[in-house]
Design a protein around this motif. Structure first.
Motif, PDB file in Angstrom:
ATOM      1  N   LYS E 184       0.825  -1.208   0.000  1.00 59.76           N
ATOM      2  CA  LYS E 184       0.000   0.000   0.000  1.00 59.76           C
ATOM      3  C   LYS E 184       0.864   1.265   0.000  1.00 59.76           C
ATOM      4  O   LYS E 184       0.558   2.243  -0.686  1.00 59.76           O
ATOM      5  CB  LYS E 184      -0.908  -0.009   1.244  1.00 59.76           C
ATOM      6  CG  LYS E 184      -2.094   0.916   1.098  1.00 59.76           C
ATOM      7  CD  LYS E 184      -2.967   0.947   2.343  1.00 59.76           C
ATOM      8  CE  LYS E 184      -3.718   2.264   2.405  1.00 59.76           C
ATOM      9  NZ  LYS E 184      -4.435   2.402   3.691  1.00 59.76           N
ATOM     10  N   LEU E 185       1.936   1.221   0.770  1.00 59.20           N
ATOM     11  CA  LEU E 185       2.837   2.369   0.862  1.00 59.20           C
ATOM     12  C   LEU E 185       3.582   2.568  -0.464  1.00 59.20           C
ATOM     13  O   LEU E 185       3.775   3.698  -0.922  1.00 59.20           O
ATOM     14  CB  LEU E 185       3.831   2.131   2.012  1.00 59.20           C
ATOM     15  CG  LEU E 185       4.424   3.331   2.739  1.00 59.20           C
ATOM     16  CD1 LEU E 185       3.378   4.371   3.097  1.00 59.20           C
ATOM     17  CD2 LEU E 185       5.128   2.845   3.993  1.00 59.20           C
ATOM     18  N   VAL E 186       3.998   1.462  -1.071  1.00 61.35           N
ATOM     19  CA  VAL E 186       4.647   1.585  -2.382  1.00 61.35           C
ATOM     20  C   VAL E 186       3.669   2.212  -3.367  1.00 61.35           C
ATOM     21  O   VAL E 186       4.034   3.111  -4.143  1.00 61.35           O
ATOM     22  CB  VAL E 186       5.131   0.221  -2.901  1.00 61.35           C
ATOM     23  CG1 VAL E 186       5.748   0.358  -4.288  1.00 61.35           C
ATOM     24  CG2 VAL E 186       6.138  -0.402  -1.936  1.00 61.35           C
ATOM     25  N   GLY E 187       2.433   1.772  -3.305  1.00 60.81           N
ATOM     26  CA  GLY E 187       1.427   2.339  -4.197  1.00 60.81           C
ATOM     27  C   GLY E 187       1.258   3.836  -3.983  1.00 60.81           C
ATOM     28  O   GLY E 187       1.251   4.628  -4.926  1.00 60.81           O
ATOM     29  N   ALA E 188       1.132   4.208  -2.725  1.00 58.50           N
ATOM     30  CA  ALA E 188       0.899   5.623  -2.421  1.00 58.50           C
ATOM     31  C   ALA E 188       2.054   6.502  -2.861  1.00 58.50           C
ATOM     32  O   ALA E 188       1.860   7.651  -3.263  1.00 58.50           O
ATOM     33  CB  ALA E 188       0.667   5.791  -0.921  1.00 58.50           C
ATOM     34  N   THR E 189       3.258   5.968  -2.799  1.00 56.43           N
ATOM     35  CA  THR E 189       4.441   6.803  -3.052  1.00 56.43           C
ATOM     36  C   THR E 189       4.984   6.667  -4.468  1.00 56.43           C
ATOM     37  O   THR E 189       5.989   7.294  -4.811  1.00 56.43           O
ATOM     38  CB  THR E 189       5.546   6.452  -2.035  1.00 56.43           C
ATOM     39  OG1 THR E 189       5.785   5.041  -2.103  1.00 56.43           O
ATOM     40  CG2 THR E 189       5.148   6.822  -0.622  1.00 56.43           C
ATOM     41  N   THR E 190       4.342   5.810  -5.292  1.00 56.85           N
ATOM     42  CA  THR E 190       4.790   5.648  -6.681  1.00 56.85           C
ATOM     43  C   THR E 190       3.662   5.795  -7.701  1.00 56.85           C
ATOM     44  O   THR E 190       3.932   5.868  -8.897  1.00 56.85           O
ATOM     45  CB  THR E 190       5.388   4.243  -6.938  1.00 56.85           C
ATOM     46  OG1 THR E 190       4.361   3.265  -6.696  1.00 56.85           O
ATOM     47  CG2 THR E 190       6.579   3.975  -6.049  1.00 56.85           C
ATOM     48  N   ASP E 193      -0.199   0.681  -9.491  1.00 56.98           N
ATOM     49  CA  ASP E 193      -1.337  -0.045  -8.939  1.00 56.98           C
ATOM     50  C   ASP E 193      -0.866  -1.306  -8.215  1.00 56.98           C
ATOM     51  O   ASP E 193       0.237  -1.810  -8.436  1.00 56.98           O
ATOM     52  CB  ASP E 193      -2.342  -0.399 -10.045  1.00 56.98           C
ATOM     53  CG  ASP E 193      -1.706  -1.224 -11.125  1.00 56.98           C
ATOM     54  OD1 ASP E 193      -1.533  -2.458 -10.930  1.00 56.98           O
ATOM     55  OD2 ASP E 193      -1.343  -0.630 -12.163  1.00 56.98           O
ATOM     56  N   GLU E 194      -1.742  -1.800  -7.345  1.00 54.37           N
ATOM     57  CA  GLU E 194      -1.384  -2.905  -6.458  1.00 54.37           C
ATOM     58  C   GLU E 194      -0.934  -4.156  -7.209  1.00 54.37           C
ATOM     59  O   GLU E 194       0.025  -4.833  -6.818  1.00 54.37           O
ATOM     60  CB  GLU E 194      -2.591  -3.220  -5.568  1.00 54.37           C
ATOM     61  CG  GLU E 194      -2.243  -4.043  -4.370  1.00 54.37           C
ATOM     62  CD  GLU E 194      -3.379  -4.056  -3.344  1.00 54.37           C
ATOM     63  OE1 GLU E 194      -3.719  -5.155  -2.870  1.00 54.37           O
ATOM     64  OE2 GLU E 194      -3.933  -2.968  -3.042  1.00 54.37           O
TER      65      GLU E 194
ATOM     66  N   LEU F 200       0.833   6.120 -16.671  1.00 56.39           N
ATOM     67  CA  LEU F 200       1.515   7.126 -15.848  1.00 56.39           C
ATOM     68  C   LEU F 200       2.046   8.279 -16.692  1.00 56.39           C
ATOM     69  O   LEU F 200       2.025   9.437 -16.266  1.00 56.39           O
ATOM     70  CB  LEU F 200       2.623   6.471 -15.023  1.00 56.39           C
ATOM     71  CG  LEU F 200       2.050   5.720 -13.813  1.00 56.39           C
ATOM     72  CD1 LEU F 200       3.049   4.720 -13.258  1.00 56.39           C
ATOM     73  CD2 LEU F 200       1.652   6.723 -12.716  1.00 56.39           C
ATOM     74  N   LYS F 201       2.505   7.975 -17.882  1.00 53.16           N
ATOM     75  CA  LYS F 201       2.888   9.063 -18.794  1.00 53.16           C
ATOM     76  C   LYS F 201       1.676   9.986 -19.039  1.00 53.16           C
ATOM     77  O   LYS F 201       1.813  11.218 -19.065  1.00 53.16           O
ATOM     78  CB  LYS F 201       3.394   8.505 -20.120  1.00 53.16           C
ATOM     79  CG  LYS F 201       4.882   8.107 -20.110  1.00 53.16           C
ATOM     80  CD  LYS F 201       5.324   7.633 -21.499  1.00 53.16           C
ATOM     81  CE  LYS F 201       6.831   7.419 -21.583  1.00 53.16           C
ATOM     82  NZ  LYS F 201       7.604   8.637 -21.815  1.00 53.16           N
TER      83      LYS F 201
END
Lengths: 208, 208, 208, 208, 208, 208
Positions: E184-190, E193-194, F200-201
């Motif tokens: 979830k944190l990777v998703g929020a910061t990148t 999608d999951e 994302l692009k």
């Protein structure tokens, strides 16, 4: 032989273009955080690397009975960017270089005449104090408060060397009393009383 | 008043623990790329910051008629990590400090007695040469070949200061002739003939 | 897929061994000029990089009506060698952080509460003085004398950040009056009269 | 989405203005002690960061049977200020890069063809000598005398990399013999005899 | 002659004690922010300054079809503290060194075989992209994201050199997906999608 | 008294000329690798050392629900060359400062409001993750990937300070998706699938 000379000339030419062995200060060009701009190598001569301004004694006929003559990058352009500079200290008997710091450099003092009592105070508030004779060295770590006093009966001369070509010099008394800092603020930030502050402002040319 | 003293004591105590105003060399502890390990502050005294080893003349009774006495971090532990160090040069008349470099520092020479002809050569192969009198300074940029010679008729003394507490010292003749580098290899890399190399190896204690 | 993971594991393992992303201070191991020795990476946790010691107010119940709480490498081991550190300033109304310097760092002050009048003095003796409100930043260049005062009617809080993990802290009054420097020497090097010096030595715990 | 893009654009714009990721050399603008002035980012292209000048062999048809082609900041502007640069060494069989130093950088040699015997001498006068094959690396610490020789029967190629974008290059023979340093002074500072000096001055184009 | 040798021996002995020409890493002693502790000079040999570990090709039989072999201070102790190090890149056709940074160094790539498309992205988000042939150099400024890809039809080899003996290496995919950072944190910061994150965690060995 | 003032005026005048206590950025003059050129000291005022641009909240009305406001040398000229700078972070609940690096600086975060979960990943791929409350500090070592997220239910504010006046800022998503890097190349160097990249692009304004 021709080829050899030719090849080496090329080699030297190439590396010459890339050389930045030194950066003699061009005092009229812009400064950067690393120091003055460099004078063109074409215009550099040995005289840029030699400084005779410390060979004569400074004038000690003042109430501090002492004089400081700097050879920083502004006076001695050859040191610009080389991480080193110098100054001369002249002290009549009981002459004093008052408490001061160099914000950007450590210092080594070499006593060449007389007898000098020198000291510095560390961040931990310890005092390191010594009487130095001719030929003695003392090192003052960067940014710490220190002073030099000529002992009674001695006319003293010292040379100091710095770990920067722009060491800076902040004399505590001047910073506190020789400008327009309001007396009240000086009092609050030094715990000195108003009369003392006003007296020193008077002596040193401060206002407010 | 008690509270004030107490509070300030706390403040000083705290900052004291964090202090690294200086790092007096512990010559027996491990070195790092930044220099020697630091002696415990508890054991540091003013004598760590004072060095008297340059007050006496070096012995010039040799064929170079000169002596160099260093005050680097290994001799003068107080300079460790402070970016500055010193040495004394003694030269009888026509004494010579042969061509050498300091791999890690620029140098300022202060002449305190006599007359010294000093010079350095830049990467661009230009010669910067000057005869210096008492009180003159000359700066030698980092890593460049330079030398000092006492002029005929003068016993000369100089002090040199470096922009590092470990400037290093590489005397060209020693590097080329005073070790076990094979004569053939010295010849190939210097263009000197075998006889010359063998003669200098003989004088300087080299082999092979 | 196995090969891929295997190869990358090798790659990471190799680079891991070489890594020096950080150097969390091991306060019990030897120091070098570059800072404290590094704690083994195996023992490093996120708590080495987090410091909560500045979240509580310092005790301002003293005559300076102020407190400084440091987060230097000695308190906050994660900053060791990273060129940055912090401290918290608490000032009751008219509280004062007296004139001081950080020998080894520049400082940025962030005001988070109240109103602070702050100033510094340059080597050229110019005063840079400003009243700062919540959210304002002020930068104090390395090694220069500066102070912070909470304005009348304001309880103020500031955080300061330094360009070194060991900035040092030298409070001028402490350096001059809170140790055993002889009164006569303090007088000679500050131009203060003996009575003033003795009074301040009394307040600050100095002797001699 | 518009707001997101807008905000991020602002953010990027702000940081862009502050960016100094690199400082591509503007060879016509003033230099500072930290290197050349930076070309405007607007005019920077990928070609500033790419250098093809080392892809062709240097001309080894000379008596040293070797050539050095530099890629320092003056030739390869993209490296300016980044603390790294390069050069190519071409050596015919028994070709020699004579004894030299780089006053401002350490060096790593990568052998890509042939067999090279390389060595350096420390301040302590120890010799570190090794025959290197293709793929071997050797590091030469900053400022120390070193050389490279192609072994008999091998045409060798090496690439060298430096810990500075302006490493400098001082070839000992050139510094001693290829300029106007008086023969007598060269003799006094090297212990070489006059005939040897005059011969080498003749070969290398020196005078006096 | 005896005196001469004696004097010079003294001189060399003195300076020898102070020498820190280099600091070969003692991998078992404490590290400091400036690098590994130094091995005693007595135990240093030329083999500390030579590294043959980059002469053999790395194993490219993996899904990235590439291998990186480092010669940082941990593998090549002679470079410790000298501000330079190296690595070898092996890439099969279409092999990839994925997006990564070196937190503490700039890099120069030398292509010695094949054809490599390399690029970096600046803080201002500009792309600097180039296809490089044998003999070409490309410089990647400190800390910026960059990658190397072998062009179709080419087996490529490159050597990279760094402006630090501990450059570090952070492969973006590994930092994001090959550890226990919660999905979830990777998703929020990148903004990924999951499903994508979980897939890459699967490939790279990540959890959570 | 006149003599005293005269002498000290000389002394101050001399040292003033050499002073480089600070180097306030002249944003229109050439840059060097060490930063912006210095504004003439004559034109420097206290306002160069004070910055109020971080006192107001940034606009968090975007999909990241966050804003970054920099106070680097380009915005806050007084910090130029002093090795320190700052920025303000505003985060609405669940607002995110996405994964990013500062290529040239370490960072300390001070939380002044709310609750922030912050983390960084080392070269060895270890995660250092912590939830921070008001008054907590966290340090992020130079060049490593890190992020900050406001915890659910909290509007958070942080100030960050850097060990450089030009830290740079590289947001990973922007570097990968907000420019013209070909989708195929992004895929090859990140292992992301084409659909994800194109999405994302699209969001971030990238092309190709």
């Amino acid at each position: 032989m021709f080829k050899f000379l030719f090849l080496l000339a090329i080699l030297i030419l190439s590396s010459d273009a890339a050389v930045q062995d030194f950066c003699v200060a061009d005092l009229k060009a812009p400064e950067s955080p690393s120091g003055y701009s460099c004078k063109s190598v074409t215009n550099v001569t040995v005289d840029d690397f030699v400084f005779s301004g410390l060979s004569a004694a400074g004038n000690t006929a003042s109430i501090i009975k002492a004089a400081v003559t700097p050879a920083f990058a502004a006076q001695f352009p050859g040191v610009n960017g080389l991480g080193i500079s110098a100054a001369r200290l002249d002290l009549a008997a009981e002459g004093v270089i008052p408490f001061h710091t160099h914000p950007g450099a450590s210092e080594i003092l070499l006593v060449v005449q007389g007898s000098i009592t020198a000291g510095f105070v560390s961040s931990a508030n310890s005092v390191y104090l010594k009487t130095l004779k001719k030929g003695d060295l003392m090192v003052f770590p960067q940014g710490l408060l220190h002073f030099q006093v000529s002992d009674a009966g001695y006319t003293s001369v010292g040379y100091v060397f710095f770990s920067s070509s722009n060491p800076g010099l902040q004399i505590t008394d001047f910073a506190l009393f020789a400008n327009d800092l309001p007396t009240k603020l000086v009092g609050a930030t030094t715990f000195l009383d108003e009369a003392t502050i006003k007296k020193l402002k008077g002596v040193l040319g401060g206002t407010n």
